[in-house]
Motif scaffolding. Structure first.
Motif, PDB file in Angstrom:
ATOM      1  N   TRP A   1       2.455  -2.830 -30.982  1.00 17.26           N
ATOM      2  CA  TRP A   1       3.294  -2.143 -29.979  1.00 17.26           C
ATOM      3  C   TRP A   1       3.899  -0.877 -30.573  1.00 17.26           C
ATOM      4  CZ3 TRP A   1       8.552  -1.232 -30.617  1.00 17.26           C
ATOM      5  CH2 TRP A   1       9.185  -0.631 -29.524  1.00 17.26           C
TER       6      TRP A   1
ATOM      7  N   ASN B   1       1.687   1.315 -28.710  1.00 16.96           N
ATOM      8  CA  ASN B   1       2.364   1.045 -27.441  1.00 16.96           C
ATOM      9  C   ASN B   1       1.628  -0.004 -26.600  1.00 16.96           C
ATOM     10  OD1 ASN B   1       4.624   1.489 -25.794  1.00 16.96           O
ATOM     11  ND2 ASN B   1       3.477   2.884 -24.478  1.00 16.96           N
ATOM     12  N   THR B   2       1.039  -0.986 -27.263  1.00 15.96           N
ATOM     13  CA  THR B   2       0.339  -2.069 -26.561  1.00 15.96           C
ATOM     14  C   THR B   2       1.353  -3.102 -26.058  1.00 15.96           C
ATOM     15  OG1 THR B   2       0.058  -3.249 -28.650  1.00 15.96           O
ATOM     16  CG2 THR B   2      -1.748  -1.799 -27.943  1.00 15.96           C
ATOM     17  N   PRO B   3       1.056  -3.816 -24.983  1.00 10.93           N
ATOM     18  CA  PRO B   3       1.979  -4.833 -24.450  1.00 10.93           C
ATOM     19  C   PRO B   3       1.866  -6.139 -25.244  1.00 10.93           C
ATOM     20  CG  PRO B   3       0.037  -4.718 -23.074  1.00 10.93           C
ATOM     21  CD  PRO B   3      -0.127  -3.640 -24.127  1.00 10.93           C
ATOM     22  N   THR B   4       2.228  -6.085 -26.514  1.00 12.09           N
ATOM     23  CA  THR B   4       2.030  -7.244 -27.396  1.00 12.09           C
ATOM     24  C   THR B   4       3.329  -7.734 -28.026  1.00 12.09           C
ATOM     25  OG1 THR B   4       1.428  -5.662 -29.146  1.00 12.09           O
ATOM     26  CG2 THR B   4      -0.373  -6.738 -27.963  1.00 12.09           C
ATOM     27  N   LEU B   5       4.465  -7.359 -27.475  1.00 16.10           N
ATOM     28  CA  LEU B   5       5.723  -7.925 -27.947  1.00 16.10           C
ATOM     29  C   LEU B   5       5.757  -9.421 -27.624  1.00 16.10           C
ATOM     30  CD1 LEU B   5       8.196  -5.135 -26.787  1.00 16.10           C
ATOM     31  CD2 LEU B   5       7.438  -5.598 -29.128  1.00 16.10           C
TER      32      LEU B   5
ATOM     33  N   GLN C   1       7.431  -6.796 -20.785  1.00 15.53           N
ATOM     34  CA  GLN C   1       7.010  -5.974 -21.913  1.00 15.53           C
ATOM     35  C   GLN C   1       7.629  -4.585 -21.885  1.00 15.53           C
ATOM     36  OE1 GLN C   1       4.933  -6.482 -24.634  1.00 15.53           O
ATOM     37  NE2 GLN C   1       4.751  -8.661 -24.197  1.00 15.53           N
TER      38      GLN C   1
ATOM     39  N   GLY D   1      10.403  -3.248 -24.547  1.00 16.02           N
ATOM     40  CA  GLY D   1      10.079  -2.126 -25.423  1.00 16.02           C
ATOM     41  C   GLY D   1      11.135  -1.044 -25.364  1.00 16.02           C
TER      42      GLY D   1
END
Length: 453
Positions: free
Chosen positions: A417, A421-425, A432, A436
């Motif tokens: 992330w 900036n990937t939705p991987t939180l 997400q 972020g």
């Protein structure tokens, strides 16, 4: 060999010394394993409720609230079903003391409440006939420090809420029990005042803490303290009323609802209630047949536990030991709250890691009462402890791979992330973007900075 022969120092001093040393080694081993897990897997990376309940709270408190009233009210703002003022106060205190919030260090602060809870239970055991066998102290240690509760001791959203709630609940009843044992009324008033304060802190730590008021009513009733009982009732009404003031019921598919047909909800309700006292003994062996057998055993333990609680109520055990029985009633009320709030998704929720510490309290208290009434069985505790240690280390073996996977997923997801900036939180997909943004503004304001490469 009876209990007196087994434990009397004048008759068997060497046996008593060996027993004390064995206990110390075993308790230290379990505590050491727990601390090793905490050190290994604690992360300064936010997950789940950390984004909104902790980081966003600090940003709002420090940079968006402009008046003292707004800041005070912010502590008690509803979070799902809960009021988590204590968790927020801890986060703010750590930030003000260190200049930034380190989530990994926060976990160690949470663990202090767990240690306090264990110490309180030891103190309660010591004041009963259980002190005749030192091996009794291993039982609560194994259950409360179980690797199964990794979602509590490795997540701020668990440890900073569940541990303070249980600690202050037990502390409140422990202090209330001192009423009637002091020689001066001033000391009784001090105990009552501290018990009331502890009850308030339990209530505003986590939703389950609200049952402390029920436990307090039962304890004062059995101690026949009429004046304190009336005052406690009035304070409890005020505390609960404030808890539900401006309360908004969360939308949760797992909750039992008043609008659904009662006949459809009844099986979930009954299954959850029966299963609750035995769910702490679920091993979770990864085999379908074994799991079915374990669930049946948990139901059997649960059914026997409820039958025993009914028996204790009928014989009036609360008059003999108001503290232990009020703890049993409080733990039972916690189970009922959990079932009402989560059983809509099936009774299997009781085996989820974050609820394990709540399911542990009832068997700990029931076992204490059982051994308090059947002191001759204390001589078999060393053999019983072998089973509990087996349960602990089986849980350790089964849950280490899970903790490793979570540790890796949180770290790699956060790095991805941060860089792309990937939705991987480590939070559900729909949150997400919002999560972020919370992290970014927390880093910009120097509230928090993650320990990642």
């Amino acid at each position: 060999m009876d209990v007196e022969t087994y434990t009397n120092a004048s008759k068997t001093p060497s046996l008593r010394v060996k027993a004390a040393h064995s206990l110390l080694i075993l308790v230290a081993l379990v505590i050491g394993v727990f601390l090793a897990l905490l050190i290994r897997y604690a992360q300064n990376i936010p997950a789940t409720d950390d984004f909104g309940a902790t980081l966003n709270f600090l940003h709002t408190y420090l940079y968006e609230s402009t008046t003292t009233h707004e800041r005070f009210k912010l502590f008690f703002t509803q979070h799902n079903e809960h009021r988590i003022a204590v968790s927020r106060l801890l986060a703010l205190s750590i930030f003000l003391y260190t200049g930034k919030l380190n989530l990994a260090n926060f976990l160690f602060v949470d663990a202090l409440f767990l240690g306090g809870l264990l110490w309180l239970i030891f103190s309660i055991y010591k004041k009963s006939s259980l002190h005749k066998s030192r091996f009794v102290y291993l039982l609560p240690t194994v259950l409360l420090l179980s690797p199964c509760s990794y979602e509590t001791f490795l997540f701020i959203s668990g440890g900073s809420q569940a541990y303070p709630a249980l600690f202050f609940l037990v502390l409140s009843l422990f202090l209330l029990n001192k009423i009637g044992s002091h020689s001066t009324s001033a000391r009784e008033l001090n105990s009552f005042a501290l018990a009331t304060l502890s009850a308030a802190l339990a209530t505003y730590s986590f939703g389950s803490g609200i049952v402390v008021w029920i436990g307090g009513l039962a304890l004062l009733f059995y101690k026949k303290e009429k004046t304190f009982l009336v005052i406690w009732l009035i304070v409890s009404i005020l505390a609960v009323a404030y808890y539900f003031y401006d309360y908004v019921k969360p939308i949760d598919a797992t909750q039992l609802t008043l609008t659904a047909p009662f006949g459809k909800q009844l099986p979930y309700l009954l299954k959850g209630i029966i299963l609750f006292p035995g769910s702490a003994f679920m091993i979770g062996w990864p085999n379908f047949t074994c799991i079915k057998i374990q669930v049946v055993l948990c139901y059997c333990i649960g059914g026997a536990s409820w039958a025993y609680i009914l028996y204790l109520f009928i014989i009036g055990y609360g008059y003999k030991n108001p503290l232990l029985f009020s703890l049993v009633l409080s733990a039972s009320a916690i189970g009922l709250l959990l079932v009402l709030s989560r059983a809509g998704g099936g009774s299997g929720f009781l085996f989820i890691s974050r609820y394990y510490v709540f399911t542990s309290l009832l068997p700990i208290c029931l076992l204490a009462i059982f051994l308090d009434r059947q002191t001759k069985l204390l001589i078999y505790l060393p053999q019983i402890n072998v089973l509990f240690l087996g349960l602990f280390f089986t849980h350790l073996w089964l849950n280490i791979p899970i903790m490793e996977a979570i540790y890796k997923k949180r770290r790699e997801g956060f790095i991805a992330w941060q860089r792309y900036n990937t939705p991987t939180l480590y939070i559900e997909p729909k949150l997400q973007l919002e999560s972020g943004q919370i992290v970014k503004k927390s880093v910009e304001k120097h509230i928090f900075y993650p320990d990642v490469d």
